[in-house]
Scaffold this motif. Structure first.
Motif, PDB file in Angstrom:
ATOM      1  N   ASP A   1       0.147  -4.405   6.262  1.00 52.34           N
ATOM      2  CA  ASP A   1      -0.375  -4.002   7.576  1.00 52.34           C
ATOM      3  C   ASP A   1      -1.735  -4.645   7.871  1.00 52.34           C
ATOM      4  OD1 ASP A   1       1.809  -2.475   8.191  1.00 52.34           O
ATOM      5  OD2 ASP A   1       0.924  -0.568   7.582  1.00 52.34           O
TER       6      ASP A   1
ATOM      7  N   HIS B   1       6.046   2.070   3.842  1.00 53.13           N
ATOM      8  CA  HIS B   1       6.114   0.982   2.851  1.00 53.13           C
ATOM      9  C   HIS B   1       6.668   1.481   1.514  1.00 53.13           C
ATOM     10  CE1 HIS B   1       3.642  -1.684   5.428  1.00 53.13           C
ATOM     11  NE2 HIS B   1       3.326  -0.494   5.936  1.00 53.13           N
TER      12      HIS B   1
ATOM     13  N   HIS C   1       1.276   3.783   2.123  1.00 51.65           N
ATOM     14  CA  HIS C   1       1.771   4.439   3.343  1.00 51.65           C
ATOM     15  C   HIS C   1       3.293   4.604   3.323  1.00 51.65           C
ATOM     16  CE1 HIS C   1      -2.062   3.374   5.859  1.00 51.65           C
ATOM     17  NE2 HIS C   1      -2.235   4.404   5.043  1.00 51.65           N
TER      18      HIS C   1
ATOM     19  N   HIS D   1      -7.379  -1.259   6.271  1.00 48.00           N
ATOM     20  CA  HIS D   1      -6.291  -0.440   6.826  1.00 48.00           C
ATOM     21  C   HIS D   1      -6.102   0.801   5.947  1.00 48.00           C
ATOM     22  CE1 HIS D   1      -2.427   0.618   8.574  1.00 48.00           C
ATOM     23  NE2 HIS D   1      -1.898   0.611   7.359  1.00 48.00           N
TER      24      HIS D   1
ATOM     25  N   HIS E   1       0.852  -1.199   0.000  1.00 43.21           N
ATOM     26  CA  HIS E   1       0.000   0.000   0.000  1.00 43.21           C
ATOM     27  C   HIS E   1       0.882   1.240   0.000  1.00 43.21           C
ATOM     28  CE1 HIS E   1       0.721  -0.844   4.241  1.00 43.21           C
ATOM     29  NE2 HIS E   1       0.100   0.228   4.652  1.00 43.21           N
TER      30      HIS E   1
HETATM   31 FE   LIG Z   1       0.021   1.168   6.681  1.00 44.21          FE
END
Ligand SMILES: [Fe+2]
Length: 275
Positions: free
Chosen positions: A161, A73, A70, A142, A68
């Motif tokens: 996550d 990451h 974020h 998430h 993803h």
């Molecule tokens: Fe995350």
């Protein structure tokens, strides 16, 4: 104190890189990303970019998959794309987020650092390496773009996550509990044993740990619904269900809290009126 550790799993087939940024004291949170048969899954946080690039400099990497967008990451995705000329793949929603770039809060900047915007390619239905085959499974909750990668033959789930702990104590403000429960149920119908999580790897009994998490969230979700039907308002439900993780709430200016777990569940109850 910074953390920079290398772990091996699955008889050496999977390498896990653990990075934590702590300019004052211990890191608030460590991040794992993984290398398996030339495939890098996630890229760690930009606050630890130098360590990340050093750890990977003598490693054979053919491409990068992102679970993803974020920043913990995708934080080094552009650096790896540029310095190693690597193709980076992700969900179409991940690509959209990363193309535009996204704002982060001060605690995110301190803990992980900003992710540079970049262009990535859309995930194919499966990604093959020399010896393995990884199937992306979209698992929103998430975040809307969250995706896990399943290697069926080996029984591996690279879970980003999705897991993070079987009894989590807080949610980000933008997390969706109902979607998380549905994503966990979807994943539990698949065949795997090891869970390579970005916070807490579970190479043994990983599926069991995911099952514990979904049971816990379903129970929590049900309790919120019960109180809602009994006429409690948001504040009342939060009072009932939660010892707040005060330090976390304080550091994140309320972006991460137990109250957010209640709010997320309550939003779904109000919309759906059922479990
Ligand atoms: Fe995350």
């Amino acid at each position: 104190m910074h953390i920079c550790r290398v772990h091996t799993f699955a008889d050496g087939e999977v390498t896990g890189f653990e990075l934590g940024y702590g300019p004052v004291g211990s890191p608030l949170m460590n991040t794992y990303f993984y290398l398996v048969d030339g495939l890098l899954i996630d890229t760690g946080q930009s606050n630890m970019r130098k360590s990340c690039l050093q750890l990977l400099q003598d490693k054979q990497i053919n491409c990068v998959l992102l679970t993803h967008h974020h920043e913990d990451h995708s934080g080094n995705a552009l650096a790896l794309q540029k310095s190693r000329n690597l193709p980076v793949y992700g969900h179409s929603l991940t690509a959209e987020k990363l193309r535009k770039g996204f704002r982060i809060l001060p605690y995110q900047r301190y803990t992980w650092g900003k992710a540079d915007p970049l262009e990535i390619e859309i995930l194919p239905p499966q990604k093959e390496t020399e010896r393995f085959c990884f199937i992306p499974v979209h698992t929103p909750g998430h975040s809307k773009d969250h995706t896990v990668f399943l290697e069926k033959e080996m029984g591996w789930l690279f879970s980003g996550d999705l897991f993070m702990g079987s009894r989590i104590r807080y949610f980000r403000a933008d997390e969706d509990m109902k979607e998380t429960i549905e994503s966990l149920q979807k994943v539990l119908s698949l065949d795997f044993e090891a869970v390579f999580c970005s916070m807490s790897p579970q190479p043994v009994n990983g599926k069991e740990m995911l099952r514990k998490k979904v049971n816990y969230l379903e129970e929590f979700y049900g309790e919120v619904g019960k109180l809602y039907k009994e006429g409690y308002d948001e504040k009342g439900i939060i009072r009932h269900l939660g010892e707040e993780a005060k330090l976390v709430k304080f550091i994140t200016f309320g972006n991460v809290s137990r109250a957010n777990m209640v709010r997320s569940a309550l939003r779904s109850w109000k919309v759906n009126g059922h479990g």
